[in-house]
Design a protein around this motif. Structure first.
Motif, PDB file in Angstrom:
ATOM      1  N   ARG A   1       0.714  -1.207  -0.015  1.00  0.00           N
ATOM      2  CA  ARG A   1      -0.230  -0.039  -0.004  1.00  0.00           C
ATOM      3  C   ARG A   1       0.806   1.282   0.150  1.00  0.00           C
ATOM      4  O   ARG A   1       0.308   2.317  -0.179  1.00  0.00           O
ATOM      5  CB  ARG A   1      -0.892   0.038   0.902  1.00  0.00           C
ATOM      6  CG  ARG A   1      -0.319   0.299   2.513  1.00  0.00           C
ATOM      7  CD  ARG A   1      -1.370   0.341   3.575  1.00  0.00           C
ATOM      8  NE  ARG A   1      -0.854   0.669   4.922  1.00  0.00           N
ATOM      9  CZ  ARG A   1      -1.488   1.122   5.844  1.00  0.00           C
ATOM     10  NH1 ARG A   1      -2.870   1.257   5.861  1.00  0.00           N
ATOM     11  NH2 ARG A   1      -0.955   1.685   6.909  1.00  0.00           N
ATOM     12  N   ASN A   2       2.119   1.261   0.274  1.00  0.00           N
ATOM     13  CA  ASN A   2       3.096   2.351   0.224  1.00  0.00           C
ATOM     14  C   ASN A   2       3.690   2.597  -1.308  1.00  0.00           C
ATOM     15  O   ASN A   2       4.477   3.440  -1.219  1.00  0.00           O
ATOM     16  CB  ASN A   2       4.127   2.135   1.244  1.00  0.00           C
ATOM     17  CG  ASN A   2       5.250   1.165   0.797  1.00  0.00           C
ATOM     18  OD1 ASN A   2       4.825   0.295  -0.171  1.00  0.00           O
ATOM     19  ND2 ASN A   2       6.156   1.237   1.487  1.00  0.00           N
ATOM     20  N   GLY A   3       3.139   2.080  -2.128  1.00  0.00           N
ATOM     21  CA  GLY A   3       3.626   2.036  -3.611  1.00  0.00           C
ATOM     22  C   GLY A   3       4.750   1.060  -3.921  1.00  0.00           C
ATOM     23  O   GLY A   3       5.387   1.380  -4.997  1.00  0.00           O
ATOM     24  N   THR A   4       5.202   0.250  -3.123  1.00  0.00           N
ATOM     25  CA  THR A   4       6.267  -0.748  -3.165  1.00  0.00           C
ATOM     26  C   THR A   4       5.792  -1.836  -3.951  1.00  0.00           C
ATOM     27  O   THR A   4       4.944  -2.399  -3.798  1.00  0.00           O
ATOM     28  CB  THR A   4       6.985  -1.027  -1.974  1.00  0.00           C
ATOM     29  OG1 THR A   4       7.372  -0.003  -1.113  1.00  0.00           O
ATOM     30  CG2 THR A   4       8.325  -1.815  -2.397  1.00  0.00           C
ATOM     31  N   ILE A   5       6.640  -2.246  -4.893  1.00  0.00           N
ATOM     32  CA  ILE A   5       6.444  -3.447  -5.871  1.00  0.00           C
ATOM     33  C   ILE A   5       7.487  -4.230  -5.787  1.00  0.00           C
ATOM     34  O   ILE A   5       8.812  -3.890  -5.980  1.00  0.00           O
ATOM     35  CB  ILE A   5       5.898  -3.043  -7.280  1.00  0.00           C
ATOM     36  CG1 ILE A   5       4.595  -2.220  -7.213  1.00  0.00           C
ATOM     37  CG2 ILE A   5       5.837  -4.318  -8.188  1.00  0.00           C
ATOM     38  CD1 ILE A   5       4.480  -1.943  -8.762  1.00  0.00           C
ATOM     39  N   MET A   6       7.506  -5.568  -5.553  1.00  0.00           N
ATOM     40  CA  MET A   6       8.559  -6.641  -5.615  1.00  0.00           C
ATOM     41  C   MET A   6       8.245  -7.541  -6.809  1.00  0.00           C
ATOM     42  O   MET A   6       7.193  -7.982  -6.743  1.00  0.00           O
ATOM     43  CB  MET A   6       8.551  -7.363  -4.312  1.00  0.00           C
ATOM     44  CG  MET A   6       9.173  -6.734  -3.108  1.00  0.00           C
ATOM     45  SD  MET A   6       9.594  -7.965  -1.618  1.00  0.00           S
ATOM     46  CE  MET A   6       8.131  -8.468  -1.250  1.00  0.00           C
ATOM     47  N   THR A   7       9.170  -7.890  -7.529  1.00  0.00           N
ATOM     48  CA  THR A   7       9.128  -8.985  -8.496  1.00  0.00           C
ATOM     49  C   THR A   7      10.195  -9.930  -8.277  1.00  0.00           C
ATOM     50  O   THR A   7      11.457  -9.664  -7.662  1.00  0.00           O
ATOM     51  CB  THR A   7       9.247  -8.299  -9.810  1.00  0.00           C
ATOM     52  OG1 THR A   7      10.670  -7.620 -10.062  1.00  0.00           O
ATOM     53  CG2 THR A   7       8.374  -7.358 -10.115  1.00  0.00           C
ATOM     54  N   ALA A   8       9.987 -11.181  -8.603  1.00  0.00           N
ATOM     55  CA  ALA A   8      11.042 -12.401  -8.771  1.00  0.00           C
ATOM     56  C   ALA A   8      10.779 -13.132  -9.684  1.00  0.00           C
ATOM     57  O   ALA A   8       9.740 -13.863  -9.822  1.00  0.00           O
ATOM     58  CB  ALA A   8      10.872 -13.114  -7.267  1.00  0.00           C
ATOM     59  N   PRO A   9      11.764 -13.179 -10.835  1.00  0.00           N
ATOM     60  CA  PRO A   9      11.741 -14.011 -11.787  1.00  0.00           C
ATOM     61  C   PRO A   9      12.063 -15.476 -11.363  1.00  0.00           C
ATOM     62  O   PRO A   9      12.860 -15.563 -10.304  1.00  0.00           O
ATOM     63  CB  PRO A   9      12.653 -13.670 -12.802  1.00  0.00           C
ATOM     64  CG  PRO A   9      13.577 -12.659 -11.903  1.00  0.00           C
ATOM     65  CD  PRO A   9      12.968 -12.024 -10.738  1.00  0.00           C
ATOM     66  N   TRP A  10      11.711 -16.379 -12.104  1.00  0.00           N
ATOM     67  CA  TRP A  10      11.897 -17.864 -11.649  1.00  0.00           C
ATOM     68  C   TRP A  10      13.422 -18.256 -11.865  1.00  0.00           C
ATOM     69  O   TRP A  10      13.717 -18.816 -12.970  1.00  0.00           O
ATOM     70  CB  TRP A  10      10.956 -18.718 -12.584  1.00  0.00           C
ATOM     71  CG  TRP A  10      11.031 -20.122 -11.714  1.00  0.00           C
ATOM     72  CD1 TRP A  10      11.536 -21.308 -12.387  1.00  0.00           C
ATOM     73  CD2 TRP A  10      10.618 -20.720 -10.439  1.00  0.00           C
ATOM     74  NE1 TRP A  10      11.458 -22.390 -11.396  1.00  0.00           N
ATOM     75  CE2 TRP A  10      10.675 -21.741 -10.384  1.00  0.00           C
ATOM     76  CE3 TRP A  10       9.803 -19.905  -9.540  1.00  0.00           C
ATOM     77  CZ2 TRP A  10      10.441 -22.615  -9.238  1.00  0.00           C
ATOM     78  CZ3 TRP A  10       9.671 -20.715  -8.230  1.00  0.00           C
ATOM     79  CH2 TRP A  10       9.945 -21.957  -8.299  1.00  0.00           C
ATOM     80  N   GLU A  11      14.277 -17.944 -11.179  1.00  0.00           N
ATOM     81  CA  GLU A  11      15.481 -18.429 -10.991  1.00  0.00           C
ATOM     82  C   GLU A  11      16.283 -18.385  -9.656  1.00  0.00           C
ATOM     83  O   GLU A  11      15.517 -17.685  -8.679  1.00  0.00           O
ATOM     84  CB  GLU A  11      16.484 -17.457 -11.881  1.00  0.00           C
ATOM     85  CG  GLU A  11      16.447 -15.837 -11.425  1.00  0.00           C
ATOM     86  CD  GLU A  11      17.167 -15.060 -12.168  1.00  0.00           C
ATOM     87  OE1 GLU A  11      18.590 -15.317 -12.116  1.00  0.00           O
ATOM     88  OE2 GLU A  11      16.927 -13.939 -12.753  1.00  0.00           O
ATOM     89  N   MET A  12      17.218 -19.055  -9.316  1.00  0.00           N
ATOM     90  CA  MET A  12      18.073 -19.096  -8.071  1.00  0.00           C
ATOM     91  C   MET A  12      18.909 -18.372  -7.943  1.00  0.00           C
ATOM     92  O   MET A  12      19.591 -17.990  -8.899  1.00  0.00           O
ATOM     93  CB  MET A  12      18.116 -20.772  -7.861  1.00  0.00           C
ATOM     94  CG  MET A  12      17.104 -21.708  -7.646  1.00  0.00           C
ATOM     95  SD  MET A  12      17.884 -23.031  -6.967  1.00  0.00           S
ATOM     96  CE  MET A  12      19.125 -23.533  -8.027  1.00  0.00           C
TER      97      MET A  12
END
Length: 888
Positions: free
Chosen positions: A875-886
């Motif tokens: 809700r504070n405008g933060t976005i997290m992304t994680a592509p499928w890799e280790m």
């Protein structure tokens, strides 16, 4: 037999399914005394009925070649037919033949057969047919017995037949196993008369006696299985080079069978007489000869397609075989022992012969009286065993491999249940092996040891062209090892396994969810183990006599490595107050408070911020806070806090569709699509739509007496499931008609907040840090994770992607699981600069704004998966992304 063979350094090289006979071969040369002692030891083994040496010998052709020119008149060429009254027998046969159109099946064991002869019609290509010059003998014998009545060449004794043949190479060694196989092959396929014009004269008498004992026991098995047959054997021709070997008794394994054996009454030994009606010189003699038939200058088929004359007991025997076939044709209910008695009692006269100081008056064959006599006997309503039934053998094992050993339960009961309701039962013996007769089809099998079920698999029984098998490679039943996690060493369940053989792949059946059942021949294979959340594991296996070697080793267990290492997250700031995110139509769509909507094709680059101009214009006008979004049926649908609905085809251009005015609720926020319907929930209310445009609003059942506090809804396993903050579970097959499955009176029990369905499982998470799972949405199992009952430390979002469940806490803490039950915590302290943690309950992440902590990445409310990417919004405008890799 695998274990027994290995224990004496031998290997299995032959197997007859019809009678469960094995042939084993020692790998080393050993003296005869060792072999004799070994036979005694094997015979004393409680799981072995009988053991003997597999005697090898030269096959001798029982005839004397006569190269005189054939002189032409019909009576000279066919004297044999008149001698046995064949024409009268044929006349009676044609009037009394039973089952017309269903020819009698007859068999011949001999050297090679020329199947292209105009006068021979083999029912099937002769098995093991010798391609050498040995065609002549087998072709000639077959012609006497079964040449077609077609106005071409000659006429065989039996006018209407289907002929089977099993060929031996006269220049190679034979053995008792091959004799057994040939007889089982023909008798098992319905042949009731077998002609054997072969001898074992090259062997020592002691070996012939042993071989006769082996054959007697083998034929007893066929009799016990209610197969009917008569075997006609040539008496043999004298060999002047072997003194004292002039008796028919010692000509072969079959002639030496004692009269105490049941098979004795089904074996007819035939001697020969000449054109002058005298005992043919050179024919073996003695009281083992049952009957005489013509055996000199017999005109018959030749291996080059022509005709020739031949002499010897080999040509006398097929006369008797042909007559026996006619007898069965006029009275199919006769049994083999009756056929023999009628043949001997229907004599066409007697021929006396003196040899070795003894005079014997031999009976002679009379086809007419024998065939007429067959009609005057009462049979026993014979019905051949069902050739669709196959003898299925196997082994039950109940433990993974360890040092090559397996646990083989004794007296385990295996039930075979067919699709049409038939049930057959087998019991394992001391070796853990079972034998059962099954008709072709698919069977579910269950094995029990006492009251415990130890295995459950499905097999398909196929009836081969031949109902017996002789092969160097037996099939072995075995269990692949258990599958364990490489790091934790814990047992992994529900692993999918496939075996590849020459690019053909088939799935294996699971046993007890952790081991696998496979039936293969000796050889090298590739096995692939797969499970969501784990790297695929590929193993090369080699099967050697029932032992499975993985990459050259016998393993007790196989280790798989989890994919669920830390996901690599990237954190970015985007203006807005994000509450919900979804993926559809190759696009991520995020919605939030203040009429904000953003879209992204990759989860990284976002566009399309919309700011509403009517934000809190008056006390009666509420800002448009979009708290839910989903995708289905080609359309995005967004849901606001107060029940407003809008839709979009592309996630960019949106159209208002509905405003909820029936209820005073302002807690709408979760919406899902499934089974052709959109469903939204809030407290005690539902909204449902088939198109996202026209909606029906309704209260949940018993809403006047219960408060459910509905917070989320999911679709899976052909069912909508809604969960309530206070512990309620409601289900619906269509999203319109709802059933209450459970309800709690505790207003704060568990705090169930979010729900998803994936991997054949519903998973619900609570703001109190608990998880529960269900396969059907009705019966649930609780997984406790967090002890601190602080809502801002609880789970507020869950998703599933690429074999992995991902949970997201308010403060950004992430946990992952491949099965929804066993979870691993991902440390995010190096990814998020935030004082909010489980150890800091004073964190303002629970407040309405984060101005006191501008660097705090808190307030995570939604996570989704699409296009190989996990995307989470706060809700504070933060976005997290994680592509499928280790990492790494």
């Amino acid at each position: 037999m695998n274990t027994t063979s290995k224990g004496i350094n031998a290997e299995i090289v032959g197997f007859i399914e019809l009678t469960n006979d094995y042939q084993i071969e020692l790998k080393d040369d050993v003296p005869i005394n060792y072999l004799n002692q070994l036979i005694d030891n094997l015979t004393n083994n409680p799981i072995i009925e009988f053991a003997s040496l597999n005697l090898a010998s030269e096959i001798t052709e029982e005839y004397v070649i006569n190269d005189i020119e054939v002189k032409g008149d019909k009576n000279d060429n066919n004297w044999n037919l008149y001698a046995i009254n064949a024409h009268e027998a044929w006349n009676f046969y044609s009037e009394n033949r039973k089952n017309i159109g269903n020819p009698i099946k007859i068999g011949v064991m001999d050297t090679g057969f020329f199947t292209g002869h105009d006068d021979l019609d083999f029912y099937t290509t002769p098995w093991e047919n010798d391609k050498s010059t040995a065609y002549s003998h087998g072709t000639a014998v077959a012609g006497v017995m079964a040449a077609k009545h077609n106005n071409i060449g000659i006429a065989g004794i039996c006018p209407d037949n289907k002929l089977y043949g099993y060929s031996y190479d006269k220049d190679k060694l034979s053995n008792t196993m091959k004799y057994k196989y040939a007889l089982a092959l023909m008798i098992g396929n319905g042949a009731r008369v077998i002609n054997v014009s072969l001898g074992n004269a090259g062997e020592a008498l002691s070996n012939i006696e042993i071989g006769a004992d082996v054959m007697a026991k083998f034929l007893q098995k066929l009799i016990d299985k209610e197969y009917d047959f008569v075997i006609v054997v040539s008496a043999g021709n004298r060999n002047e080079k072997r003194p004292n070997r002039f008796s028919a008794l010692d000509n072969s394994y079959l002639t030496y069978i004692p009269n105490s054996a049941a098979a004795f009454n089904r074996i007819v030994v035939v001697g020969a007489y000449d054109k002058n009606g005298t005992y043919r010189h050179g024919s073996k003699h003695g009281r083992r000869v049952d009957i005489l038939a013509p055996g000199e200058d017999i005109y018959t088929t030749n291996s080059d397609g022509s005709y020739r004359n031949g002499s010897g007991t080999s040509y006398a025997a097929p006369h008797v075989s042909g007559v026996a076939s006619m007898m069965y044709a006029v009275n199919p209910d006769l049994r083999g022992e009756q056929i023999k008695r009628i043949l001997m009692s229907s004599s066409g006269g007697r021929i006396s012969h003196t040899a070795d100081g003894e005079t014997i008056r031999y009976r002679t064959l009379n086809a007419e009286t024998a065939v007429i006599g067959a009609t005057n006997r009462n049979g026993s309503n014979y019905s051949a065993p069902n050739v669709e039934d196959v003898l299925v053998t196997g082994m039950v094992t109940i433990a993974p491999l360890k040092n090559g050993d397996r646990i083989k339960p004794v007296n385990a009961e295996i039930k075979f249940s067919s699709e049409d309701g038939r049930v057959e039962t087998a019991i394992t013996d001391e070796a853990g092996e079972y034998t059962v007769w099954l008709r072709k089809g698919q069977y579910s099998t269950r094995a029990f040891l006492g009251t415990d079920m130890i295995s459950q698999v499905t097999i398909t029984v196929v009836v081969p062209e031949n109902v017996v098998a002789f092969t160097r490679n037996l099939h072995f039943d075995f269990l692949l090892p258990s599958i364990y996690d490489k790091i934790t060493k814990s047992l992994i369940e529900n692993v999918t396994t496939a075996v590849s053989v020459e690019s053909e792949t088939g799935d294996l059946e699971s046993i007890e969810n952790e081991r696998f059942y496979l039936n293969v021949e000796n050889g090298v294979y590739t096995v692939t183990f797969t499970k969501d959340g784990y790297f695929p594991l590929v193993k090369t296996i080699e099967v050697i006599d029932g032992v499975v070697y993985f990459d050259g080793e016998v393993l007790e267990r196989v280790l798989m490595e989890k994919i669920t290492q830390d996901l690599v997250w990237t954190v970015r700031e985007e203006p807005g107050y994000w509450v919900s995110v979804t993926y559809g139509n190759e696009m991520f769509v995020a919605v939030g408070a203040y009429d904000v909507i953003m879209t992204s094709t990759d989860g990284i680059n976002w566009t399309g911020i919309q700011d509403s101009e009517d934000e809190q214009d008056s006390e009666d006008t509420f800002r448009i806070d979009w708290f839910g979004v989903t995708y289905g049926n080609g359309v995005f649908v967004a849901l606001s806090y107060i029940g407003e609905i809008m839709s979009s085809l592309d996630g960019v251009d949106w159209t208002p569709r509905y405003v909820q005015k029936n209820f005073p609720t302002m807690d709408w926020g979760r919406i899902v699509y499934g089974n052709g319907a959109f469903v939204a929930v809030a407290n005690n209310e539902f909204m449902s739509s088939l198109d996202g445009i026209n909606w029906i609003a309704q209260y949940a059942p018993n809403s006047n007496s219960q408060y459910y506090g509905l917070r989320d809804v999911a679709y899976g396993n052909e069912m909508f499931v809604a969960i309530g903050y206070h512990g309620a579970i409601l289900t619906s097959p269509d999203g319109f008609d709802w059933t209450v499955q459970s309800v709690s009176n505790n207003d704060f029990e568990r705090g169930w907040f979010r729900l998803t369905y994936a991997n054949e499982m519903f998973v619900a998470v609570s703001t109190f840090g608990a998880i529960m799972t269900s396969s059907d949405g009705i019966n649930w199992a609780l997984v406790e994770l967090l002890e601190t009952p602080l809502w801002y430390n609880g789970w507020l979002s869950i998703t599933y992607g690429n074999g992995l469940f991902v949970l997201l806490l308010w403060n950004g803490t992430i946990m992952t699981s491949s099965d929804g039950i066993n979870w691993a915590l991902q440390d995010m302290t190096d990814k998020l600069s935030c004082p909010c943690s489980l150890d800091n309950p004073d964190c303002s992440a629970g407040s309405d704004n984060l101005e006191d902590y501008p660097d705090c990445s808190g307030g995570w409310l939604s996570i989704t998966y699409g296009n190989g990417m996990f995307v989470a919004v706060a809700r504070n405008g933060t976005i997290m992304t994680a592509p499928w890799e280790m990492e790494g």
